[in-house]
Design a protein around this motif. Structure first.
Motif, PDB file in Angstrom:
ATOM      1  N   HIS A   3       0.857  -1.187   0.000  1.00 21.55           N
ATOM      2  CA  HIS A   3       0.000   0.000   0.000  1.00 21.55           C
ATOM      3  C   HIS A   3       0.889   1.233   0.000  1.00 21.55           C
ATOM      4  CE1 HIS A   3      -2.836   2.887   2.324  1.00 21.55           C
ATOM      5  NE2 HIS A   3      -2.915   3.077   1.025  1.00 21.55           N
ATOM      6  N   ILE A   4       0.838   1.988  -1.084  1.00 25.55           N
ATOM      7  CA  ILE A   4       1.594   3.234  -1.211  1.00 25.55           C
ATOM      8  C   ILE A   4       0.687   4.380  -0.784  1.00 25.55           C
ATOM      9  CG2 ILE A   4       2.825   4.779  -2.762  1.00 25.55           C
ATOM     10  CD1 ILE A   4       4.266   2.157  -2.318  1.00 25.55           C
ATOM     11  N   SER A  29      -2.324   2.189  -4.770  1.00 22.89           N
ATOM     12  CA  SER A  29      -2.542   3.500  -4.171  1.00 22.89           C
ATOM     13  C   SER A  29      -4.004   3.879  -4.310  1.00 22.89           C
ATOM     14  CB  SER A  29      -1.668   4.554  -4.862  1.00 22.89           C
ATOM     15  OG  SER A  29      -1.894   5.838  -4.303  1.00 22.89           O
ATOM     16  N   CYS A  30      -4.535   4.432  -3.256  1.00 21.01           N
ATOM     17  CA  CYS A  30      -5.914   4.931  -3.272  1.00 21.01           C
ATOM     18  C   CYS A  30      -5.858   6.452  -3.426  1.00 21.01           C
ATOM     19  CB  CYS A  30      -6.639   4.561  -1.986  1.00 21.01           C
ATOM     20  SG  CYS A  30      -8.349   5.136  -1.930  1.00 21.01           S
ATOM     21  N   GLN A  67       3.589   8.356 -10.690  1.00 16.25           N
ATOM     22  CA  GLN A  67       4.407   8.219  -9.489  1.00 16.25           C
ATOM     23  C   GLN A  67       4.617   6.745  -9.145  1.00 16.25           C
ATOM     24  OE1 GLN A  67       6.049  10.514  -7.587  1.00 16.25           O
ATOM     25  NE2 GLN A  67       5.493  11.977  -9.200  1.00 16.25           N
ATOM     26  N   LEU A  68       3.564   5.933  -9.275  1.00 13.22           N
ATOM     27  CA  LEU A  68       3.699   4.502  -9.004  1.00 13.22           C
ATOM     28  C   LEU A  68       4.684   3.861  -9.981  1.00 13.22           C
ATOM     29  CD1 LEU A  68       0.033   3.330  -8.276  1.00 13.22           C
ATOM     30  CD2 LEU A  68       1.869   3.738  -6.627  1.00 13.22           C
ATOM     31  N   TRP A  89       1.345  -2.284 -10.952  1.00 14.60           N
ATOM     32  CA  TRP A  89       0.777  -1.262 -10.068  1.00 14.60           C
ATOM     33  C   TRP A  89      -0.675  -1.007 -10.447  1.00 14.60           C
ATOM     34  CZ3 TRP A  89       5.022  -0.778 -13.154  1.00 14.60           C
ATOM     35  CH2 TRP A  89       4.884  -0.060 -14.345  1.00 14.60           C
ATOM     36  N   ASP A  90      -1.414  -0.511  -9.468  1.00 18.37           N
ATOM     37  CA  ASP A  90      -2.842  -0.282  -9.644  1.00 18.37           C
ATOM     38  C   ASP A  90      -3.250   0.847  -8.715  1.00 18.37           C
ATOM     39  OD1 ASP A  90      -5.474  -0.608 -10.485  1.00 18.37           O
ATOM     40  OD2 ASP A  90      -5.907  -2.185  -9.023  1.00 18.37           O
ATOM     41  N   LEU A  91      -4.333   1.515  -9.046  1.00 21.05           N
ATOM     42  CA  LEU A  91      -4.838   2.583  -8.186  1.00 21.05           C
ATOM     43  C   LEU A  91      -6.336   2.731  -8.399  1.00 21.05           C
ATOM     44  CD1 LEU A  91      -3.780   6.053  -9.682  1.00 21.05           C
ATOM     45  CD2 LEU A  91      -3.771   3.942 -10.972  1.00 21.05           C
ATOM     46  N   CYS A  92      -6.963   3.440  -7.475  1.00 19.55           N
ATOM     47  CA  CYS A  92      -8.399   3.684  -7.587  1.00 19.55           C
ATOM     48  C   CYS A  92      -8.701   5.038  -6.971  1.00 19.55           C
ATOM     49  CB  CYS A  92      -9.195   2.583  -6.876  1.00 19.55           C
ATOM     50  SG  CYS A  92      -9.106   2.666  -5.077  1.00 19.55           S
ATOM     51  N   TRP A  93      -9.914   5.533  -7.245  1.00 17.50           N
ATOM     52  CA  TRP A  93     -10.393   6.795  -6.668  1.00 17.50           C
ATOM     53  C   TRP A  93     -11.427   6.438  -5.617  1.00 17.50           C
ATOM     54  CZ3 TRP A  93      -9.289  11.997  -7.471  1.00 17.50           C
ATOM     55  CH2 TRP A  93     -10.204  12.917  -6.928  1.00 17.50           C
TER      56      TRP A  93
END
Length: 311
Positions: A7-8, A36-37, A68-69, A85-89
């Motif tokens: 978790h970043i 990252s969230c 950034q990730l 890498w993955d992210l969400c809002w």
């Protein structure tokens, strides 16, 4: 450990977190996923945008975070580690992290740990790391700034008389994981059980006061016998040099033990409690995490039910 999830959190410097992730990935040949969230309150409130502009602003912010990730992942990728890498809002960071855990099914979640509220505030306004630790079905490694050596010192903190785990399932799961880690050859393992007895001033019965020393001896014997029984399947003896039976307040004794033994990781079982229980009784796990300088690996009971749904 085939899959590691990290978790970043932009509120924490990810340097030491990624160093330790790379160390574990090399040892286990693990695949790594950075997550990252993203959430920006100013954009989300939309006071400066119409609906279409707000959507564009959200996507632009997420693209920036994704870049950034990718930058953070680059050194691990160059070191030959398989990484994505993955992210969400989402405004609810902890639940977003746990939903990602449910989808990705990692063997370990690495989470930076922050300074916490003291007093009642720690229970009413739990920070993201506490919420993740309480809700994640995957083991959570709380990562602190203390660096690791080439040979890790780990301590499995067990409690064979825990009233909520009379079957011993949590301790066995904890010892199984600790033993597996130690058998990889890059770590030494201590096994620790800490117990306490009633303080002398808390005993009012005159017969118990007269026999206080015998009472203490009986309590210690009871804990020793429970420890012997728990360790038997692991071919370990209670008098082995790596087995430690400590007498005192658990958080204080474990903090002292970790400092004296130069422990890199304490491995603990995380027992589910209600908010009221945590307010009235506190949480040993949370007090230990706040006291020690080393990392803490938290493992859930095999019967743990995740309170977050994947969708």
């Amino acid at each position: 450990m085939k899959k590691l999830m990290v978790h970043i959190d932009e509120r924490h410097d990810p340097g030491i977190l990624l160093e330790k992730t790379a160390y574990l990935a090399r040892q286990f040949n693990s695949k790594v996923e950075l997550f990252s969230c993203c959430y920006n309150r100013s954009i989300a409130q939309g006071l400066m945008f119409d609906r279409e502009q707000q959507g564009h602003a959200e996507h632009a912010y997420m693209r920036q975070q994704e870049a950034q990730l990718e930058k953070l992942a680059s050194p691990l990728l160059n070191a030959g580690i398989e990484i994505s890498w993955d992210l969400c809002w989402d405004r609810h960071t902890a639940e977003a992290v746990v939903r990602k855990v449910l989808r990705y099914q990692p063997d370990l979640l690495l989470q930076a740990v922050a300074p916490h509220h003291t007093g009642l505030g720690r229970f009413l306004f739990a920070p993201v790391d506490w919420q993740v630790a309480r809700k994640s079905p995957a083991p959570v490694l709380f990562v602190k700034e203390q660096p690791w050596g080439d040979l890790l010192r780990m301590a499995a903190c067990i409690d064979p008389l825990h009233e909520t785990d009379q079957s011993g399932a949590l301790d066995r799961k904890l010892l199984d994981m600790a033993t597996e880690l130690a058998q990889q050859g890059f770590a030494e393992l201590d096994i620790v059980h800490c117990f306490n007895t009633l303080p002398h001033e808390a005993i009012f019965d005159e017969h118990m006061v007269l026999d206080y020393r015998n009472l203490q001896d009986n309590v210690q014997l009871h804990h020793r016998q429970a420890l012997i029984k728990l360790l038997a399947p692991y071919q370990r003896q209670v008098d082995d040099p790596e087995v430690h039976l400590l007498h005192g307040e658990t958080d204080q004794m474990l903090a002292s033990f970790a400092a004296e033994q130069h422990s890199d990781i304490l491995i603990m079982g995380a027992v589910a409690r209600s908010v009221l229980d945590r307010v009235l009784l506190g949480s040993t796990m949370e007090r230990v995490v706040d006291r020690v300088n080393c990392d803490v690996l938290l493992i859930k009971h095999p019967d743990f039910q995740c309170p977050v749904s994947e969708s």
